[in-house]
Design a protein around this motif. Sequence first.
Motif, mmCIF file in Angstrom:
data_model
loop_
_atom_site.group_PDB
_atom_site.id
_atom_site.type_symbol
_atom_site.label_atom_id
_atom_site.label_comp_id
_atom_site.label_asym_id
_atom_site.label_seq_id
_atom_site.Cartn_x
_atom_site.Cartn_y
_atom_site.Cartn_z
ATOM 1 N N VAL A 57 1.223 -0.827 14.003
ATOM 2 C CA VAL A 57 1.262 0.124 12.810
ATOM 3 C C VAL A 57 0.330 -0.163 11.772
ATOM 4 C CG1 VAL A 57 2.975 0.364 10.982
ATOM 5 C CG2 VAL A 57 3.936 -0.030 13.103
ATOM 6 N N LEU A 58 -0.313 1.014 11.713
ATOM 7 C CA LEU A 58 -1.442 1.067 10.707
ATOM 8 C C LEU A 58 -0.968 1.746 9.428
ATOM 9 C CD1 LEU A 58 -4.415 1.981 12.967
ATOM 10 C CD2 LEU A 58 -3.990 -0.065 12.223
ATOM 11 N N SER A 59 -1.576 1.278 8.090
ATOM 12 C CA SER A 59 -1.228 2.000 7.067
ATOM 13 C C SER A 59 -1.924 3.376 7.143
ATOM 14 C CB SER A 59 -1.831 1.313 5.643
ATOM 15 O OG SER A 59 -3.167 1.004 5.712
ATOM 16 N N ALA A 60 -1.669 4.373 6.290
ATOM 17 C CA ALA A 60 -1.984 5.748 6.231
ATOM 18 C C ALA A 60 -3.686 5.585 6.048
ATOM 19 C CB ALA A 60 -1.614 6.584 4.944
ATOM 20 N N ASP A 61 -4.142 4.808 5.447
ATOM 21 C CA ASP A 61 -5.698 4.765 5.249
ATOM 22 C C ASP A 61 -6.078 3.720 6.399
ATOM 23 O OD1 ASP A 61 -5.128 2.166 4.416
ATOM 24 O OD2 ASP A 61 -5.641 2.373 2.452
ATOM 25 N N GLU A 62 -5.632 3.291 7.179
ATOM 26 C CA GLU A 62 -5.942 2.601 8.169
ATOM 27 C C GLU A 62 -6.574 1.202 7.885
ATOM 28 O OE1 GLU A 62 -7.622 4.668 11.426
ATOM 29 O OE2 GLU A 62 -6.299 6.250 11.566
ATOM 30 N N ARG A 63 -6.244 0.762 6.895
ATOM 31 C CA ARG A 63 -7.126 -0.625 6.140
ATOM 32 C C ARG A 63 -6.122 -1.650 6.330
ATOM 33 N NH1 ARG A 63 -9.407 1.827 0.326
ATOM 34 N NH2 ARG A 63 -10.923 3.228 1.336
ATOM 35 N N SER A 64 -5.033 -1.568 6.613
ATOM 36 C CA SER A 64 -4.044 -2.713 7.025
ATOM 37 C C SER A 64 -3.171 -2.469 8.052
ATOM 38 C CB SER A 64 -3.114 -2.820 5.691
ATOM 39 O OG SER A 64 -2.474 -1.826 5.227
ATOM 40 N N THR A 65 -2.492 -3.326 8.739
ATOM 41 C CA THR A 65 -1.873 -3.412 9.741
ATOM 42 C C THR A 65 -0.385 -4.130 9.495
ATOM 43 O OG1 THR A 65 -1.355 -3.568 12.158
ATOM 44 C CG2 THR A 65 -2.761 -5.321 11.043
ATOM 45 N N LEU A 66 0.681 -3.639 10.017
ATOM 46 C CA LEU A 66 2.193 -4.184 9.491
ATOM 47 C C LEU A 66 2.355 -5.200 10.642
ATOM 48 C CD1 LEU A 66 4.284 -4.272 7.670
ATOM 49 C CD2 LEU A 66 5.451 -2.373 9.076
ATOM 50 N N LEU A 67 2.669 -6.503 10.466
ATOM 51 C CA LEU A 67 2.864 -7.594 11.378
ATOM 52 C C LEU A 67 4.165 -8.370 10.993
ATOM 53 C CD1 LEU A 67 -0.505 -9.205 11.776
ATOM 54 C CD2 LEU A 67 0.326 -7.455 13.358
ATOM 55 N N THR A 68 4.882 -8.712 11.739
ATOM 56 C CA THR A 68 6.208 -9.406 11.632
ATOM 57 C C THR A 68 5.926 -10.732 12.107
ATOM 58 O OG1 THR A 68 8.703 -9.544 12.327
ATOM 59 C CG2 THR A 68 7.034 -8.601 13.938
ATOM 60 N N LEU A 69 6.652 -11.805 11.249
ATOM 61 C CA LEU A 69 6.486 -13.267 11.622
ATOM 62 C C LEU A 69 7.848 -13.511 12.502
ATOM 63 C CD1 LEU A 69 5.127 -16.030 11.474
ATOM 64 C CD2 LEU A 69 6.419 -16.609 9.257
ATOM 65 N N HIS A 70 7.864 -13.666 13.922
ATOM 66 C CA HIS A 70 8.750 -13.551 14.890
ATOM 67 C C HIS A 70 9.498 -14.867 14.758
ATOM 68 C CE1 HIS A 70 10.826 -13.469 18.574
ATOM 69 N NE2 HIS A 70 10.766 -12.139 18.755
ATOM 70 N N PRO A 71 11.202 -14.835 14.521
ATOM 71 C CA PRO A 71 11.464 -16.074 14.238
ATOM 72 C C PRO A 71 11.509 -17.046 15.663
ATOM 73 C CG PRO A 71 13.142 -14.175 14.472
ATOM 74 C CD PRO A 71 11.778 -13.604 14.381
ATOM 75 N N ARG A 72 11.505 -16.411 16.648
ATOM 76 C CA ARG A 72 11.558 -17.494 18.018
ATOM 77 C C ARG A 72 10.226 -17.626 18.398
ATOM 78 N NH1 ARG A 72 15.073 -14.103 19.537
ATOM 79 N NH2 ARG A 72 13.945 -13.116 21.257
ATOM 80 N N VAL A 73 9.105 -16.832 18.142
ATOM 81 C CA VAL A 73 7.952 -17.039 18.701
ATOM 82 C C VAL A 73 7.180 -17.874 17.409
ATOM 83 C CG1 VAL A 73 5.634 -16.230 19.385
ATOM 84 C CG2 VAL A 73 7.848 -15.033 20.141
ATOM 85 N N GLY A 74 7.393 -17.778 16.346
ATOM 86 C CA GLY A 74 6.822 -18.630 15.134
ATOM 87 C C GLY A 74 5.384 -17.976 15.011
ATOM 88 N N ARG A 75 5.064 -16.841 15.350
ATOM 89 C CA ARG A 75 3.741 -16.397 15.024
ATOM 90 C C ARG A 75 3.905 -14.877 14.587
ATOM 91 N NH1 ARG A 75 -0.192 -17.878 19.947
ATOM 92 N NH2 ARG A 75 -1.555 -17.757 18.241
#
Length: 182
Positions: A57-75
Motif C-alpha cells: 500500500v502506497l500513499s497517494a503521492d507514493e512517498r510512503s508505504t503502509l506497514l503492519t507490525l505483525h503480532p506473531r512474526v514480530g516484524r
Amino acid sequence: MSFASLHQDAVVVVGSWQPPSPAQAALREAFLGFLAARDDAMSRLCAPGHLTASAIVLSADERSTLLTLHPRVGRWLQLGGHCEDDDTTLVGAALREATEESGIKGLVIDPVPIHLDVHPITCKLGIPTRHFDVRFRVVAPAGAVAVRSAESVDLRFWPVDAIPEDSDDGVTDALAAALRHF
C-alpha cells in the motif's frame, strides 16, 4: 469449502504474469508447479503450503508505504494474508485484506502482480508451512488515515526511503517493484 474458481484465477494470474527478473521467473514456475500439484493450494488447511495475497500500500503521492507490525512474526510487513471462502480472485483477496487491515476505504489496486515470495511460517494451526505470497500494488486515496485492526500490533505509513530496519526481508524488494510498476 471449495476454492476451485480462486485456484483457476491464481493459475491464470500467475501464469500470465511477466516476471521482471530471472529470480522472479523461477518463483513463478514454482508457484505454477505447486498450483498444478495441489487442488487445495488456495486453502490455509493445505499443510505443505498455500497461496496468500498481499498488498504493498502506497500513499497517494507514493512517498510512503503502509506497514503492519505483525503480532506473531514480530516484524514490519506489507498488508495481506490468507484467502477466504468468499474470495473468487487473488486481486480481490489482496484488496479485501488491505481494506480490513488498514481501515482505509477507496484503496485502488492494480490487478497485475508486482512480486512473488515464498517464506516459511507457522500459521494459527500451529503447523510449520509455507506462504506462496502474490503481491499487488495498492494506492491509498489522498489524506487516507489508517486504523489499526486486531491483526496488528502497530500500523503506520513509513517513508519509502526509510522503512524500519526490522521489516521483513521481502518488503524492500516488493516495495521497489511497486514503485517502478506503472
